[in-house]
Design a protein around this motif. Structure first.
Motif, short mmCIF file in Angstrom:
data_model
loop_
_atom_site.label_atom_id
_atom_site.label_comp_id
_atom_site.label_asym_id
_atom_site.label_seq_id
_atom_site.Cartn_x
_atom_site.Cartn_y
_atom_site.Cartn_z
N ALA A 112 1.16 -1.14 -0.30
CA ALA A 112 -0.17 -0.01 -0.24
C ALA A 112 0.84 1.37 0.01
CB ALA A 112 -1.05 -0.35 1.21
N LEU A 154 0.45 4.00 -3.21
CA LEU A 154 0.76 5.31 -3.21
C LEU A 154 1.76 6.21 -3.16
CD1 LEU A 154 -1.33 4.93 0.57
CD2 LEU A 154 -2.48 5.75 -1.83
N CYS A 166 -5.97 6.05 -4.28
CA CYS A 166 -5.71 6.29 -3.09
C CYS A 166 -7.14 5.15 -2.53
CB CYS A 166 -6.31 7.94 -3.06
SG CYS A 166 -4.49 9.01 -3.83
N VAL A 167 -8.41 5.89 -2.48
CA VAL A 167 -9.35 4.72 -1.85
C VAL A 167 -8.56 3.41 -1.62
CG1 VAL A 167 -11.31 4.40 -1.25
CG2 VAL A 167 -10.81 6.76 -1.98
N TYR A 187 -6.04 1.45 -2.51
CA TYR A 187 -4.95 1.96 -0.95
C TYR A 187 -4.75 2.17 0.16
CZ TYR A 187 -1.71 0.37 -4.87
OH TYR A 187 -1.50 0.03 -6.04
N GLY A 188 -6.00 2.77 0.91
CA GLY A 188 -6.68 2.95 2.05
C GLY A 188 -6.82 1.49 1.92
N LEU A 189 -7.33 1.40 2.29
CA LEU A 189 -8.44 0.56 2.18
C LEU A 189 -6.91 -1.08 2.35
CD1 LEU A 189 -11.78 -0.17 0.23
CD2 LEU A 189 -11.59 0.70 2.33
N VAL A 212 -4.19 -0.40 3.80
CA VAL A 212 -3.93 -0.40 4.95
C VAL A 212 -4.59 -0.64 6.13
CG1 VAL A 212 -3.09 1.91 6.12
CG2 VAL A 212 -2.50 1.66 3.54
N TYR A 213 -6.14 -0.37 6.08
CA TYR A 213 -7.30 -0.74 6.72
C TYR A 213 -7.35 -2.01 7.02
CZ TYR A 213 -11.62 -1.86 8.63
OH TYR A 213 -12.96 -2.05 9.39
#
Length: 230
Positions: free
Chosen positions: A89, A93, A213-214, A216-218, A220-221
Motif C-alpha cells: 500500500a 501511494l 488512493c481509496v 490503497y487506503g483500504l 492499509v486498513y
C-alpha cells in the motif's frame, strides 16, 4: 466412483467460492490491478486462484497434520501478512505521488502529443505491472494469508468436503475437490479482474487517481486490522 468424484468436485466449487467471494485486501488489489491493464489483471487473478488450489491440495493431502503444523503460528503469519500488505500500500501511494499530475500543462516548447503524458495516474506504479512480476506478487500476497490455509484445513478435517482422504478412491475424490476449488476461484478472480479492467477504461485519470488512493487506503486498513487481530 463417478458419483463420489462429482460430489467432491461440487464441494470444491463451494469451497472455492467460499474462500474467494469475500472481498478482502487481495480482492481490492486485484480490482486495482485490473484498472492498469488486462494482461496484468489476468495474471494476478490466475495467481490468486493457483494459491487457493495449492492450499486446497495441501489440506486434502495432509488433513489434520496441516492444522497441527499451523497451530501456534497464526499470530506470526498474520503479522507477516500485515507487513506485506502495508508495504504494498505504501509503495502504491508513493508511486501515485511520483506520477505526473493529472491535467498538468505540457512544458513550454513541448510538442503536442510528444513524450509521455499523464494518461494514467498510476503510471509510475504500473511500470512494475509485467504479467510475470504481477503473478509472483499476487501469489506471495495470497500465500502469506493464513486464513486460506486454515479455511481448507478446517473444511477437510471437519468433514465439510466429504471423506476426501479416506476410502478406496481417496486420491481421485481429492483431485476432483481440488479441481473444483481451482475452477471456482479462477472464475471469481477473473470476474474481479474484468470488473477492474472495465472500470479503468471508463474512469477519467483524475477519478482513477482518487480510486487508487481509496483502494490503497483500504489495503492499509486491512493490514492494521490483521495486525491487531487476536
Amino acid at each position: 466412483m463417478v458419483n463420489g468424484m462429482g460430489t467432491a468436485a461440487l464441494a470444491g466449487v463451494g469451497a472455492g467460492l467460499g474462500v474467494a467471494v469475500p472481498l478482502g485486501a487481495v480482492g481490492v488489489l486485484l480490482l486495482e490491478e485490473g484498472r492498469r491493464g488486462r494482461a496484468a489483471a489476468v495474471s494476478a487473478a490466475s495467481a490468486v486462484a493457483f494459491v487457493d488450489m495449492a492450499y486446497a491440495a495441501l489440506a486434502t493431502a495432509l488433513g489434520s497434520r496441516l492444522a497441527s503444523a499451523l497451530s501456534g503460528w497464526e499470530a506470526w503469519a498474520r503479522a507477516a501478512a500485515a507487513v506485506v500488505l502495508a508495504v504494498v500500500a505504501v509503495r502504491g501511494l508513493l508511486g501515485l505521488r511520483r506520477a505526473p499530475a493529472v491535467g498538468a500543462e505540457p512544458a513550454p516548447g513541448a510538442a503536442a502529443g510528444s513524450g509521455p503524458g499523464p494518461e494514467d495516474a498510476g503510471a509510475a506504479v504500473a511500470a512494475s505491472g509485467r504479467p510475470g512480476r504481477v503473478f509472483l506478487r499476487f501469489a506471495a500476497l495470497t500465500a502469506v494469508n493464513p486464513t486460506t490455509a486454515l479455511y481448507f484445513a478446517a473444511l477437510v478435517t471437519g468433514g465439510g468436503a466429504g471423506a476426501l482422504s479416506g476410502g478406496s478412491y481417496g486420491a481421485a475424490t481429492g483431485a476432483a475437490f481440488v479441481a473444483g476449488v481451482l475452477v471456482a476461484s479462477l472464475m471469481w478472480q477473473q470476474l474481479l479482474a474484468a470488473v477492474g479492467v472495465s472500470l479503468g477504461a471508463r474512469l477519467s485519470p483524475r477519478v482513477r487517481r482518487v480510486t487508487y488512493c481509496v483502494g490503497y487506503g483500504l489495503v492499509v486498513y486491512y493490514a492494521v486490522c490483521m495486525a491487531w487481530t487476536r
